[in-house]
Design a protein around this motif. Sequence first.
Motif, mmCIF file in Angstrom:
data_model
loop_
_atom_site.group_PDB
_atom_site.id
_atom_site.type_symbol
_atom_site.label_atom_id
_atom_site.label_comp_id
_atom_site.label_asym_id
_atom_site.label_seq_id
_atom_site.Cartn_x
_atom_site.Cartn_y
_atom_site.Cartn_z
ATOM 1 N N ILE A 38 1.890 -7.312 2.373
ATOM 2 C CA ILE A 38 0.655 -6.523 2.301
ATOM 3 C C ILE A 38 0.917 -5.076 2.732
ATOM 4 C CG2 ILE A 38 -1.634 -6.212 3.355
ATOM 5 C CD1 ILE A 38 -1.829 -9.321 3.352
ATOM 6 N N GLU A 39 1.681 -4.892 3.806
ATOM 7 C CA GLU A 39 2.013 -3.539 4.259
ATOM 8 C C GLU A 39 2.780 -2.774 3.185
ATOM 9 O OE1 GLU A 39 4.155 -4.051 7.913
ATOM 10 O OE2 GLU A 39 2.372 -4.714 9.010
ATOM 11 N N GLU A 40 3.756 -3.436 2.558
ATOM 12 C CA GLU A 40 4.540 -2.786 1.506
ATOM 13 C C GLU A 40 3.682 -2.498 0.276
ATOM 14 O OE1 GLU A 40 7.748 -1.530 1.579
ATOM 15 O OE2 GLU A 40 7.406 -1.935 3.708
ATOM 16 N N ALA A 41 2.805 -3.410 -0.082
ATOM 17 C CA ALA A 41 1.917 -3.190 -1.223
ATOM 18 C C ALA A 41 1.001 -1.994 -0.961
ATOM 19 C CB ALA A 41 1.096 -4.445 -1.506
ATOM 20 N N ASN A 42 0.509 -1.878 0.254
ATOM 21 C CA ASN A 42 -0.336 -0.732 0.601
ATOM 22 C C ASN A 42 0.456 0.575 0.563
ATOM 23 O OD1 ASN A 42 -2.724 -2.162 0.905
ATOM 24 N ND2 ASN A 42 -2.351 -2.585 3.065
ATOM 25 N N VAL A 86 1.654 5.649 -2.427
ATOM 26 C CA VAL A 86 2.595 6.485 -3.193
ATOM 27 C C VAL A 86 2.093 6.674 -4.617
ATOM 28 C CG1 VAL A 86 4.925 6.547 -4.161
ATOM 29 C CG2 VAL A 86 4.606 5.924 -1.772
ATOM 30 N N LEU A 87 1.588 5.628 -5.231
ATOM 31 C CA LEU A 87 1.077 5.747 -6.595
ATOM 32 C C LEU A 87 -0.129 6.684 -6.672
ATOM 33 C CD1 LEU A 87 1.428 2.059 -7.845
ATOM 34 C CD2 LEU A 87 2.802 4.041 -8.522
ATOM 35 N N HIS A 88 -0.989 6.648 -5.664
ATOM 36 C CA HIS A 88 -2.124 7.575 -5.631
ATOM 37 C C HIS A 88 -1.637 9.015 -5.524
ATOM 38 C CE1 HIS A 88 -4.971 4.177 -4.506
ATOM 39 N NE2 HIS A 88 -5.541 4.766 -5.533
ATOM 40 N N ARG A 89 -0.616 9.233 -4.687
ATOM 41 C CA ARG A 89 -0.060 10.581 -4.550
ATOM 42 C C ARG A 89 0.534 11.066 -5.871
ATOM 43 N NH1 ARG A 89 2.992 9.693 1.194
ATOM 44 N NH2 ARG A 89 1.132 9.738 2.500
ATOM 45 N N ILE A 90 1.257 10.189 -6.555
ATOM 46 C CA ILE A 90 1.841 10.551 -7.850
ATOM 47 C C ILE A 90 0.738 10.895 -8.851
ATOM 48 C CG2 ILE A 90 3.102 9.631 -9.845
ATOM 49 C CD1 ILE A 90 4.834 8.062 -7.790
#
Length: 77
Positions: free
Chosen positions: A47-51, A56-60
């Motif tokens: 869950i931590e890694e998925a978050n 990161v995807l939002h930043r991209i």
Amino acid sequence: MTDIVERLRTVDISWSQEGEWCAEAADEIIKLREDKKLAFELMNVFIEEANRVKTVLHRIAKMQSAQKIAQDALEKE
């Protein structure tokens, strides 16, 4: 309330087969509890890694959006 493992471990061993089964059951319960604990720990890491990936995807996406706006502005000039 007494824990099931404690109750299984205190079965009268003079009952030979039943006592052995109870000891095996207690060992299996302990193993299952350890497996469950490990599974929850792994789930939390996942869950931590998925978050982290989501962030990161939002930043991209924001960077791509900003790039698109800048590119559109340059094309209008």
